[in-house]
Design a protein around this motif. Structure first.
Motif, PDB file in Angstrom:
ATOM      1  N   ARG A  36       1.359   4.863  -4.463  1.00 25.90           N
ATOM      2  CA  ARG A  36       0.701   4.362  -5.642  1.00 25.90           C
ATOM      3  C   ARG A  36       0.037   3.312  -5.551  1.00 25.90           C
ATOM      4  O   ARG A  36       0.660   1.933  -4.857  1.00 25.90           O
ATOM      5  N   PHE A  37      -0.929   2.609  -6.305  1.00 22.38           N
ATOM      6  CA  PHE A  37      -1.181   1.080  -6.312  1.00 22.38           C
ATOM      7  C   PHE A  37      -1.296  -0.075  -7.460  1.00 22.38           C
ATOM      8  O   PHE A  37      -1.860   0.680  -8.991  1.00 22.38           O
ATOM      9  N   GLU A  38      -0.812  -0.765  -8.018  1.00 27.58           N
ATOM     10  CA  GLU A  38      -0.349  -1.455  -9.217  1.00 27.58           C
ATOM     11  C   GLU A  38      -1.257  -1.861  -9.821  1.00 27.58           C
ATOM     12  O   GLU A  38      -2.633  -2.349  -8.292  1.00 27.58           O
ATOM     13  N   PRO A  39      -1.784  -2.187 -10.558  1.00 26.21           N
ATOM     14  CA  PRO A  39      -3.110  -3.048 -11.449  1.00 26.21           C
ATOM     15  C   PRO A  39      -2.980  -4.248 -10.549  1.00 26.21           C
ATOM     16  O   PRO A  39      -2.042  -5.070 -10.286  1.00 26.21           O
ATOM     17  N   GLY A  40      -4.966  -4.212 -10.535  1.00 26.76           N
ATOM     18  CA  GLY A  40      -4.213  -6.067  -9.625  1.00 26.76           C
ATOM     19  C   GLY A  40      -4.934  -6.009  -8.093  1.00 26.76           C
ATOM     20  O   GLY A  40      -4.466  -7.010  -7.218  1.00 26.76           O
ATOM     21  N   ALA A  41      -4.210  -4.753  -7.193  1.00 22.87           N
ATOM     22  CA  ALA A  41      -3.615  -4.679  -5.910  1.00 22.87           C
ATOM     23  C   ALA A  41      -4.877  -5.034  -5.049  1.00 22.87           C
ATOM     24  O   ALA A  41      -5.141  -6.052  -4.132  1.00 22.87           O
ATOM     25  N   PHE A  42      -6.151  -4.794  -5.553  1.00 21.16           N
ATOM     26  CA  PHE A  42      -7.209  -4.720  -4.370  1.00 21.16           C
ATOM     27  C   PHE A  42      -8.468  -6.452  -5.211  1.00 21.16           C
ATOM     28  O   PHE A  42      -8.250  -6.255  -6.150  1.00 21.16           O
ATOM     29  N   THR A  43      -8.078  -7.460  -4.562  1.00 16.70           N
ATOM     30  CA  THR A  43      -8.344  -8.677  -4.847  1.00 16.70           C
ATOM     31  C   THR A  43     -10.112  -8.349  -4.383  1.00 16.70           C
ATOM     32  O   THR A  43     -10.808  -8.782  -3.035  1.00 16.70           O
ATOM     33  N   LEU A  44     -11.237  -8.622  -5.438  1.00 19.12           N
ATOM     34  CA  LEU A  44     -12.651  -8.556  -5.317  1.00 19.12           C
ATOM     35  C   LEU A  44     -12.910 -10.148  -5.012  1.00 19.12           C
ATOM     36  O   LEU A  44     -12.797 -10.524  -5.652  1.00 19.12           O
ATOM     37  N   ASP A  45     -13.619 -10.193  -3.567  1.00 25.24           N
ATOM     38  CA  ASP A  45     -14.637 -11.389  -3.540  1.00 25.24           C
ATOM     39  C   ASP A  45     -16.142 -11.192  -2.812  1.00 25.24           C
ATOM     40  O   ASP A  45     -16.769  -9.900  -3.570  1.00 25.24           O
ATOM     41  N   ASN A  46     -16.868 -11.952  -2.652  1.00 21.34           N
ATOM     42  CA  ASN A  46     -17.858 -11.528  -2.063  1.00 21.34           C
ATOM     43  C   ASN A  46     -18.044 -11.211  -0.781  1.00 21.34           C
ATOM     44  O   ASN A  46     -19.475 -11.059  -0.508  1.00 21.34           O
ATOM     45  N   ARG A  47     -17.457 -10.585  -0.050  1.00 26.67           N
ATOM     46  CA  ARG A  47     -17.741 -10.461   0.921  1.00 26.67           C
ATOM     47  C   ARG A  47     -18.309  -8.900   0.517  1.00 26.67           C
ATOM     48  O   ARG A  47     -17.651  -8.478  -0.572  1.00 26.67           O
ATOM     49  N   THR A  48     -19.207  -7.902   1.350  1.00 21.88           N
ATOM     50  CA  THR A  48     -19.474  -6.863   1.213  1.00 21.88           C
ATOM     51  C   THR A  48     -18.818  -5.756   1.335  1.00 21.88           C
ATOM     52  O   THR A  48     -17.889  -5.326   2.607  1.00 21.88           O
ATOM     53  N   ARG A  49     -18.814  -4.728   0.765  1.00 22.19           N
ATOM     54  CA  ARG A  49     -18.109  -3.318   0.634  1.00 22.19           C
ATOM     55  C   ARG A  49     -19.169  -2.273   0.376  1.00 22.19           C
ATOM     56  O   ARG A  49     -19.693  -2.856   0.046  1.00 22.19           O
ATOM     57  N   TRP A  50     -18.672  -1.115   0.946  1.00 19.18           N
ATOM     58  CA  TRP A  50     -19.560   0.035   1.487  1.00 19.18           C
ATOM     59  C   TRP A  50     -19.082   1.084   0.786  1.00 19.18           C
ATOM     60  O   TRP A  50     -18.037   1.343   0.124  1.00 19.18           O
ATOM     61  N   GLY A 119      11.375   6.150  -4.017  1.00 17.87           N
ATOM     62  CA  GLY A 119      11.108   7.283  -2.046  1.00 17.87           C
ATOM     63  C   GLY A 119       9.275   6.717  -2.315  1.00 17.87           C
ATOM     64  O   GLY A 119       8.415   7.920  -1.437  1.00 17.87           O
ATOM     65  N   ILE A 120       8.886   6.395  -3.179  1.00 19.76           N
ATOM     66  CA  ILE A 120       7.704   5.676  -3.167  1.00 19.76           C
ATOM     67  C   ILE A 120       6.826   4.409  -3.236  1.00 19.76           C
ATOM     68  O   ILE A 120       7.655   3.701  -3.018  1.00 19.76           O
ATOM     69  N   ARG A 121       5.459   4.392  -1.775  1.00 18.19           N
ATOM     70  CA  ARG A 121       5.795   3.415  -1.765  1.00 18.19           C
ATOM     71  C   ARG A 121       4.240   2.700  -2.640  1.00 18.19           C
ATOM     72  O   ARG A 121       3.790   3.296  -3.261  1.00 18.19           O
ATOM     73  N   VAL A 122       4.601   1.732  -2.885  1.00 19.03           N
ATOM     74  CA  VAL A 122       3.875   0.757  -3.878  1.00 19.03           C
ATOM     75  C   VAL A 122       3.396  -0.325  -3.255  1.00 19.03           C
ATOM     76  O   VAL A 122       3.802  -1.168  -3.048  1.00 19.03           O
ATOM     77  N   VAL A 123       1.810  -0.269  -3.179  1.00 15.81           N
ATOM     78  CA  VAL A 123       0.879  -1.355  -3.016  1.00 15.81           C
ATOM     79  C   VAL A 123       0.528  -2.510  -3.895  1.00 15.81           C
ATOM     80  O   VAL A 123      -0.258  -1.999  -4.956  1.00 15.81           O
ATOM     81  N   THR A 124       0.930  -3.485  -4.075  1.00 15.42           N
ATOM     82  CA  THR A 124       1.563  -4.669  -4.700  1.00 15.42           C
ATOM     83  C   THR A 124      -0.699  -5.360  -4.036  1.00 15.42           C
ATOM     84  O   THR A 124      -0.788  -5.960  -4.968  1.00 15.42           O
ATOM     85  N   GLY A 125      -0.786  -5.501  -2.878  1.00 14.69           N
ATOM     86  CA  GLY A 125      -2.001  -5.874  -2.792  1.00 14.69           C
ATOM     87  C   GLY A 125      -2.486  -5.597  -1.061  1.00 14.69           C
ATOM     88  O   GLY A 125      -1.703  -5.039  -0.384  1.00 14.69           O
ATOM     89  N   ALA A 126      -3.989  -5.214  -1.374  1.00 13.42           N
ATOM     90  CA  ALA A 126      -4.144  -4.963  -0.530  1.00 13.42           C
ATOM     91  C   ALA A 126      -5.391  -5.059  -0.178  1.00 13.42           C
ATOM     92  O   ALA A 126      -6.867  -5.378  -1.674  1.00 13.42           O
ATOM     93  N   ALA A 127      -6.382  -5.314   1.232  1.00 18.97           N
ATOM     94  CA  ALA A 127      -7.921  -5.959   1.077  1.00 18.97           C
ATOM     95  C   ALA A 127      -8.965  -4.331   0.947  1.00 18.97           C
ATOM     96  O   ALA A 127      -8.586  -4.021   1.958  1.00 18.97           O
ATOM     97  N   LEU A 128      -9.785  -4.576   0.441  1.00 21.18           N
ATOM     98  CA  LEU A 128     -10.870  -2.661  -0.014  1.00 21.18           C
ATOM     99  C   LEU A 128     -12.250  -3.554   1.099  1.00 21.18           C
ATOM    100  O   LEU A 128     -12.562  -4.506   1.232  1.00 21.18           O
ATOM    101  N   ALA A 129     -11.937  -2.545   1.863  1.00 20.27           N
ATOM    102  CA  ALA A 129     -13.159  -2.135   2.937  1.00 20.27           C
ATOM    103  C   ALA A 129     -14.509  -1.499   2.668  1.00 20.27           C
ATOM    104  O   ALA A 129     -15.407  -1.918   2.587  1.00 20.27           O
TER     105      ALA A 129
END
Length: 301
Positions: A36-50, A119-129
């Protein structure tokens, strides 16, 4: 770091050629990936996502920075809004969502920080491509729904602007809201409805994903997908002749405010609903309704 592609649960809706829905609902556990992903795991910046079709970069549907794709990160979800142009590729994507071939979004990311929890992977930070529109989701509540037609409502509640109001009971009938006044309501798990009168007239729900709030540029934006009902048709028809306003319905006893110089300034609003309709109150900006009726035409002989 390796790029991972994980399907996410969504309830995707479309008004006209605009797709909206959460790419990731924070807290949902994927039974296949056990994560599962925690709130705020994805930090959005000015890079282009598609947004692409089935993670195929050669079949690009939209992108951030002028390509019709907007990503909004809120405490409950990372939300996608994509306006698709009229091309054979985009028409095919919309058709496949309508017929149920494409059922969900899938995030493409690089994990930056995580932990294990029972037993659950908790994603706390991730770079969204990027994000793919895909056939098989692995998160709960992952049904996709598309409406080729239907009305979408867009309204605004300004911050720091005095406006006449009938909800406030006190020595004045003018209110204004601070920039943080609605934060408690937006962070709360309780539902908020869009109504045209009493609560049994509700047309949209925050918990159902048909009502969304966004803080932006000195105002609270109110966006709703309206149902395929006669009431929605009538509301859209009235927007052509009168100004429709979106005003908060709140519990004053659970809210916080100060009355001074004939104005009640609210610093906390216990929001229950948003009322849409015509009124003679002053200072409120008009809402807009776009789209076409999702109901069958009625012919009177």
């Amino acid at each position: 770091m390796t790029i991972e592609r994980h399907y996410s649960g969504i309830e995707c809706r479309a008004a006209g050629r605009t797709l909206t829905g959460p790419a990731i609902r924070y807290g949902d556990v994927s039974p296949t990936h056990r994560e599962r992903f925690e709130p705020g795991a994805f930090t959005l910046d000015n890079r282009t996502r598609w947004l692409d079709l089935r993670h195929d970069e050669s079949r690009l549907l939209a992108w951030t920075g002028g390509g019709g794709l907007e990503l909004t990160d809120a405490p409950d979800a990372l939300t996608v809004t994509a306006t698709l142009p009229e091309t054979p590729l985009h028409d095919a994507a919309l058709t496949q969502v309508r017929d149920g071939t494409l059922k969900g979004f899938s995030v493409e990311f690089r994990a930056q920080s995580e932990r294990r929890e029972s037993g659950i992977r908790v994603v706390t930070g991730a770079a969204l491509a990027g994000i793919g529109l895909v056939p098989e989701p692995s998160y709960p509540a992952s049904t996709a729904e598309v409406r080729a037609r239907g009305f979408s409502l867009s309204g605004r509640i300004p911050f720091g602007k005095p406006m006449t109001c009938r909800c406030h009971r006190g020595s004045c009938d003018v209110v204004k809201f601070t920039e943080d006044a609605f934060d408690e309501a937006l962070e709360s798990q309780r539902d908020t409805l869009l109504i045209t009168g009493t609560f049994d007239s509700a047309m949209a729900s925050r918990q159902k994903g048909t009502l969304k709030f966004t803080k932006s540029d000195g105002e609270l934006k109110v966006e709703a997908n309206l149902p395929a009902t006669t009431a929605a048709d009538d509301l859209a028809a009235s927007a052509g002749s009168v100004n429709l306003l979106t005003r908060p319905v709140f519990d004053q006893d659970l809210s916080e405010y100060v009355e001074k110089d004939g104005v009640a300034t609210y610093t906390k609003v216990h929001l229950k609903a948003v009322l849409v309709g015509a009124s003679d109150v002053e200072g409120w900006p008009a809402a807009t309704i776009a789209g076409k009726s999702a109901r069958r035409s009625r012919v009177w002989l």
